[in-house]
Design a protein around this motif. Sequence first.
Motif, short mmCIF file in Angstrom:
data_model
loop_
_atom_site.label_atom_id
_atom_site.label_comp_id
_atom_site.label_asym_id
_atom_site.label_seq_id
_atom_site.Cartn_x
_atom_site.Cartn_y
_atom_site.Cartn_z
N VAL A 111 -9.28 -12.62 -5.94
CA VAL A 111 -10.48 -12.14 -5.26
C VAL A 111 -11.69 -12.38 -6.15
N ASP A 112 -12.86 -12.35 -5.54
CA ASP A 112 -14.13 -12.46 -6.26
C ASP A 112 -14.35 -11.15 -7.02
N ALA A 113 -14.56 -11.23 -8.33
CA ALA A 113 -14.73 -10.02 -9.14
C ALA A 113 -15.97 -9.24 -8.75
N ASP A 114 -16.99 -9.91 -8.23
CA ASP A 114 -18.23 -9.23 -7.86
C ASP A 114 -18.09 -8.44 -6.57
N THR A 115 -17.33 -8.98 -5.61
CA THR A 115 -17.25 -8.35 -4.30
C THR A 115 -15.92 -7.66 -4.03
N GLY A 116 -14.88 -8.05 -4.80
CA GLY A 116 -13.54 -7.53 -4.53
C GLY A 116 -12.91 -8.12 -3.29
N LEU A 150 -12.85 -14.17 -17.09
CA LEU A 150 -14.01 -14.77 -17.76
C LEU A 150 -14.82 -15.65 -16.82
N LEU A 151 -14.19 -16.14 -15.76
CA LEU A 151 -14.87 -16.99 -14.79
C LEU A 151 -15.43 -16.22 -13.59
N GLY A 152 -15.14 -14.93 -13.53
CA GLY A 152 -15.68 -14.13 -12.43
C GLY A 152 -14.72 -13.90 -11.28
N TRP A 153 -13.43 -14.09 -11.53
CA TRP A 153 -12.40 -13.85 -10.51
C TRP A 153 -11.45 -12.76 -11.01
N GLU A 154 -10.77 -12.15 -10.09
CA GLU A 154 -9.69 -11.21 -10.43
C GLU A 154 -8.40 -11.71 -9.78
N THR A 155 -7.34 -11.80 -10.55
CA THR A 155 -6.05 -12.21 -9.98
C THR A 155 -5.11 -11.02 -9.95
N LYS A 156 -4.25 -11.02 -8.94
CA LYS A 156 -3.30 -9.93 -8.75
C LYS A 156 -1.90 -10.40 -9.12
N ALA A 157 -1.09 -9.47 -9.63
CA ALA A 157 0.31 -9.79 -9.88
C ALA A 157 0.95 -10.15 -8.54
N PRO A 158 1.62 -11.30 -8.44
CA PRO A 158 2.03 -11.81 -7.13
C PRO A 158 3.20 -11.08 -6.48
N PHE A 159 4.12 -10.52 -7.26
CA PHE A 159 5.36 -10.03 -6.66
C PHE A 159 5.12 -8.85 -5.72
N GLU A 160 4.42 -7.83 -6.19
CA GLU A 160 4.19 -6.67 -5.35
C GLU A 160 3.34 -7.03 -4.15
N LEU A 161 2.35 -7.88 -4.37
CA LEU A 161 1.52 -8.35 -3.27
C LEU A 161 2.36 -9.05 -2.20
N LEU A 162 3.23 -9.95 -2.63
CA LEU A 162 4.06 -10.69 -1.68
C LEU A 162 5.03 -9.76 -0.95
N ARG A 163 5.56 -8.80 -1.66
CA ARG A 163 6.46 -7.84 -1.02
C ARG A 163 5.74 -7.15 0.15
N GLU A 164 4.49 -6.77 -0.07
CA GLU A 164 3.71 -6.11 0.98
C GLU A 164 3.37 -7.09 2.10
N GLN A 165 2.95 -8.31 1.72
CA GLN A 165 2.57 -9.29 2.74
C GLN A 165 3.74 -9.66 3.63
N ILE A 166 4.89 -9.87 3.03
CA ILE A 166 6.07 -10.28 3.80
C ILE A 166 6.52 -9.16 4.73
N ALA A 167 6.49 -7.94 4.23
CA ALA A 167 6.89 -6.80 5.07
C ALA A 167 5.99 -6.68 6.29
N ALA A 168 4.68 -6.93 6.11
CA ALA A 168 3.73 -6.83 7.22
C ALA A 168 3.82 -8.02 8.17
#
Length: 478
Positions: A111-116, A150-168
């Motif tokens: 996601v964009d670090a400025d806007t989330g 440092l570039l202005g982005w935020e990255t999320k740990a993929p496993f928990e995110l994917l678990r939620e995305q797949i379930a939905a």
Amino acid sequence: MADTCTLHILHTNDVHSRFSSMPHIASCLRQHRDRWEALGEHVLTVDIGDHADRMDVRTEATWGQLNVEVLNRSGYQYVTIGNNEGITLPKARLDALYERAGFTVVLGNMVDADTGKVPRWAVTQAIHEWEDLRVGILGVTAPFVQFYQLLGWETKAPFELLREQIAALRSSVDLVILLSHLGYPEDCRLAQEIEGVDIILGAHTHHQLAHGERVKETLIAQTGMLGTNVGHIRLVWDREAHKVQEASAELFPSTEYPADPDLSAYLAQEQKNTERLLERTAVRLSVELSNSWTEETSFGSALAASLRQWTQAEVGLANNGLLLTPLSGEVSYGDLLRCLPHPINPCAVSLTGEQLSRVLMQSIQPQVIQRELRGFGFRGKVTGWMGIDGLQVWYEAGEQPRIARIEVNGELIDSQRCYRVGTIDMFMFNRLFPDLAEGTQIHYYLPELLREILAQTLNDEALLTAAQKPRWLNLARS
């Protein structure tokens, strides 16, 4: 309507701007798509990231937008990004990269670090639908957390995110496909730990899986690198049983397909256009900067001094193997690209005098100087001699070289004192010099690459003059 339907997925990964492969890939995609769709079968074409690599003049001069146009002309439908798109481009350039994309960028864990919010050029998921089949498509990229921050982005740990995305997503689609730029080991772990993904199309680690690999209920596929192969997944979906009846993976060598003439002509013309863009003068040198991978050079010293200056450190370290061509006179941006094609950034690290001494001692061992390097952004051949700045080192050469004395900015090195060292991020990952990787207070400097830094520092006459003086003093020659 038939009881089954067939889906073909054609996929590539880690092309790294090997544009000579793309006309063959384009023919492969078009030939198979036309044939299968004529049979009433379904086709998806996807790329799993690191298509762009700034070592190529056409990518460098267009900030990757030529890669996007090539993907458009080749008929891709979905892509995710790799680290070469994500962390070698400044934020504004990545934000503009996909403005003219004719495909969908799927990326869930950035996601964009400025806007989330998710970048405006991407979606967190996609559903591709035919009359008799619904396919959910997810995408994730390797979360180099500190670099992205440092570039202005935020990255999320993929496993928990994917678990939620797949379930939905799972209940609303027939199949779930993941475009994963996480790497083969992570793909295998993901398939072990998370249910509900039918296909993982992988990248990042450049594995070549000739017939894919099944982990539990998930088929994992990856094609290697540089566009050598196009991957093909064939799935037969049983509509009545609501399950996959058949699934197989194979690789199509891209050179077995004729080069698409239109794409070949386009790439040849863009080669000329982009070379002209990089003909602009970057710096005018008053001295010639020649280089050797086996001994100290003024160019290696100048690079080390540039890193020291950029990071405001006490000491600079850079291996001569980074320097692929000499420079003299009027130096263009194209010359700097050919000399330093690496997507490598500066970093600073704190080392004790004892650690720094071990790094220097290790660096003069013949097997280290001549060691072939691959990966971690390095585009050269061997490590080469270690260029230094802020140091003078007295040593004895030979089959087992040794160091007799080290001075840091004119003072004898203190084994217990901490020194700030400016060097390259590659050493933090490849562990060629363990003491560097184990240092403290590591700070990375982005977005400038080494060649962009030299475009500024090589205008410094004092830096160039100082680089002419030897820093490594061979006692046998004294």
